[in-house]
Design a protein around this motif. Structure first.
Motif: not given
Length: 644
Positions: A32-34, A42-47, A76-81, A88-90
């Motif tokens: 969340v802090d990131t 938007f970031f993916n988990l690698f980023e 808490y997140f905007e994530v696709p199914e 990427p999500f946020r």
């Protein structure tokens, strides 16, 4: 960055309060802090893993994937199914807005606390604990408010999903630093406090998402507040100056609200009067000493007497002159309340208390396990049920309920709530604490600037307040002051003798030494001995002469009251017969109305009865019970006859 550094992250505090996130809240708060630090791009988990690595935190993307994949975190997140490690999500916008604002003001709090500690020469190591106490307090205030808005059933669920570190029990030293920060703060801190209070409530509401009626009546007008004796005692100043000021400010805020009225029931007036008498009687001997001597109480140890401090405050303001005035100042609770709140805003309720006997049994049973006196349990139980009856059917909507009881009795409030939960009763408790009331008055989400000065006073931790002197300690201090007054001369005054005695021996050591000798007479001898050891000289004769004079005066008063009690009886009977039976036109202040031609013969008969029956009866009762009455009066005045 080690785990201790991680714990300093701005959002860690909020998520650490959620029971179901205790295992992974560190990783979750870093994700969340990131997003917050990067404007919710938007970031993916690698980023995200790379950005954390850049600040010294090594967490693999696979470890972070567990966080986003869990149901409790996913909301808490905007994530696709079809979410994958490279998707990427946020944060959802509503959470981003709330948490980013919270973080900004937390940074301001960081700076404020650091400056405060530096300016007061306090170690910066205290910064984290001071902030934790502040945020925990805000959390608890908002939690209490949220529980008021929802049903009792939902409120119990809310308790189970939230955790408060140490339940607010912190070291006295840390609480003292925190209290000082609160009480010396100004406008800059007020703004930080206002926003954090608002944001923490939003966080609670967003996470729990309770079913709150959005059309609640928030005007909060036309309320009727019954006053409990616990709150009245605080309002009158018997529970320290800070609490008195807080209570006065709360009343001032309530007075500004349209249609608000205050009521005190007759039974509450009686209870309050008894409590005030007990508080004053406890320090009555001490109040006979000079103000200079009484001021030494705060220097003798780290304890104090709130009643003595109130007495000195009232003297300084010119409202009283001596201890007799002190009692008279509070001898009419209703008049005193009207002088504080406003004569048109306080009414007396003299109706008979009616209540449900079934509900009464439940309250009495639960309260009997507490330390409350039987009279207090009986009074508060019946008063709660009486006020609940005034509410009729409107007992569920926080803002529409008209009748409340303002109390500081948190124990009774908790027991009342417990009984309602057991009975699956979703109605609101009659009791409301000053802290809950102040948070409720503003509105559902934001406390206004007008209230913040008062609100922060209710955030002070009371366990940092000085402990009260025990009755035995007050008695010993009275004897010490009496000795000091006996020794008082042109060379040294009372102040000198008291200060020097307690420089040589502290109060705890003095109490222990006196306790070992046994009875009260030996304690007095030992105290004189300690005094003579400290200062030299002989004070024994002067001290015991002074004590003896006190006892003689009290003994004479007791004896006088004894004989007045028994031998005024014939006169009382005669007057009653004159007034009620023989001569209805009898006027006490007009002797010529006592007797007339029609009642003289009857009077002769009554005088004969008094001489034959009433007077001998009085003599007999005095002989049999007089000594007991006299001893009882002596005990009330603190005189032990065996020592006289």
């Amino acid at each position: 960055m080690n785990k201790e550094n991680i714990k300093e992250k701005r959002l860690y505090f909020l998520f650490s309060k959620l029971n179901n996130k205790q295992a992974n809240n560190t990783h979750f708060s870093l994700v969340v802090d990131t997003f917050i630090n990067n404007e919710n791009s938007f970031f993916n988990l690698f980023e995200i893993s790379q950005k954390l690595h850049a600040i010294g935190i090594s967490i693999k993307p696979e470890a972070l994937e567990k966080i986003v994949g869990e149901k409790s975190y996913k909301s808490y997140f905007e994530v696709p199914e079809q979410f994958r490690i490279d998707t990427p999500f946020r944060l959802k916008k509503i959470h981003y807005d709330n948490l980013s604002s919270y973080k900004n003001y937390y940074e301001k709090l960081d700076n404020y606390v650091a400056d405060f500690l530096k300016s007061n020469n306090i170690s910066t190591d205290k910064a984290e604990i001071v902030k934790e106490i502040l945020l925990t307090t805000l959390f608890k205030r908002n939690l209490s408010f949220l529980k008021q808005l929802i049903s009792s059933k939902d409120a119990n669920k809310l308790e189970s999903i939230l955790i408060l570190d140490k339940n607010g029990h912190y070291d006295d030293e840390d609480c003292g630093i925190y209290n000082n920060l609160i009480l010396t703060s100004g406008a800059d801190f007020n703004e930080i406090l206002r926003v954090l209070l608002y944001k923490i409530f939003e966080f609670l509401q967003l996470h729990y998402n309770p079913n709150i009626d959005k059309t609640l009546n928030e005007t909060y007008k036309n309320k009727v507040f019954y006053l409990d004796s616990s709150f009245i005692i605080r309002l009158f100043g018997f529970d320290n100056e800070l609490r008195e000021h807080r209570a006065l400010e709360l009343i001032n805020i309530l007075n500004k609200i349209e249609g608000v009225k205050f009521i005190v029931h007759n039974s509450t007036i009686t209870e309050t009067q008894v409590n005030i008498k007990n508080l004053i009687d406890r320090v009555s001997k001490l109040l006979g000493h000079s103000d200079k001597a009484l001021l030494k109480l705060n220097e003798i140890s780290n304890k104090k007497s709130d009643t003595v401090e109130l007495y000195l405050r009232l003297k300084k303001k010119g409202k009283i002159v001596n201890r007799e005035d002190f009692s008279l100042h509070f001898n009419n609770v209703l008049i005193k309340l009207k002088s504080i709140i406003g004569s048109n805003l306080v009414d007396r309720d003299d109706k008979k208390i009616t209540y449900s006997k079934d509900k009464l049994e439940s309250l009495l049973s639960e309260l009997s396990s507490t330390e409350k006196t039987s009279s207090r349990i009986d009074h508060i139980s019946k008063l709660l049920l009486y006020i609940e009856g005034l509410r009729e059917s409107n007992t569920y909507n926080l803002y529409d309920i008209k009748y409340w009881l303002i109390t500081t009795d948190n124990t009774t409030l908790k027991i009342d709530g417990k009984i309602r939960a057991i009975n699956e009763d979703n109605s609101k408790s009659v009791c409301i604490l000053p802290t809950e009331l102040l948070r409720t008055i503003s509105n559902r989400t934001e406390i206004s600037a007008d209230y913040i000065e008062v609100f922060k006073q209710f955030m002070v931790y009371s366990n940092a307040f000085e402990e009260q002197y025990s009755e035995k300690e007050l008695e010993t201090i009275d004897k010490v002051i009496t000795l000091a007054e006996t020794a008082n001369n042109d060379e040294y005054d009372v102040d000198y003798y008291i200060s020097n005695l307690f420089d040589e021996i502290n109060l705890e050591e003095l109490m222990n030494r006196l306790q070992k000798v046994g009875n009260k007479e030996k304690e007095d001898l030992e105290l004189v001995k300690i005094f003579e050891e400290t200062f030299g000289g002989v004070y024994r004769e002067k001290y015991f002469a002074l004590i003896s004079t006190r006892k003689k005066i009290a003994g004479l008063v007791s004896k006088l009251l004894r004989y007045l009690t028994f031998f005024s009886l014939p006169a009382v009977i005669l007057i009653l017969f004159l007034k009620l039976v023989l001569n209805p036109d009898f006027v006490f202040l007009e002797p010529l109305t006592y007797v007339n031609d029609g009642n003289w013969s009857k009077l002769e008969f009554i005088f004969t009865l008094i001489q034959i029956i009433v007077v001998p009866t009085s003599i007999y009762l005095n002989k049999k019970y007089g000594a007991r009455i006299e001893n009882w009066l002596n005990n009330i005045m603190g005189i032990n006859k065996n020592e006289a």
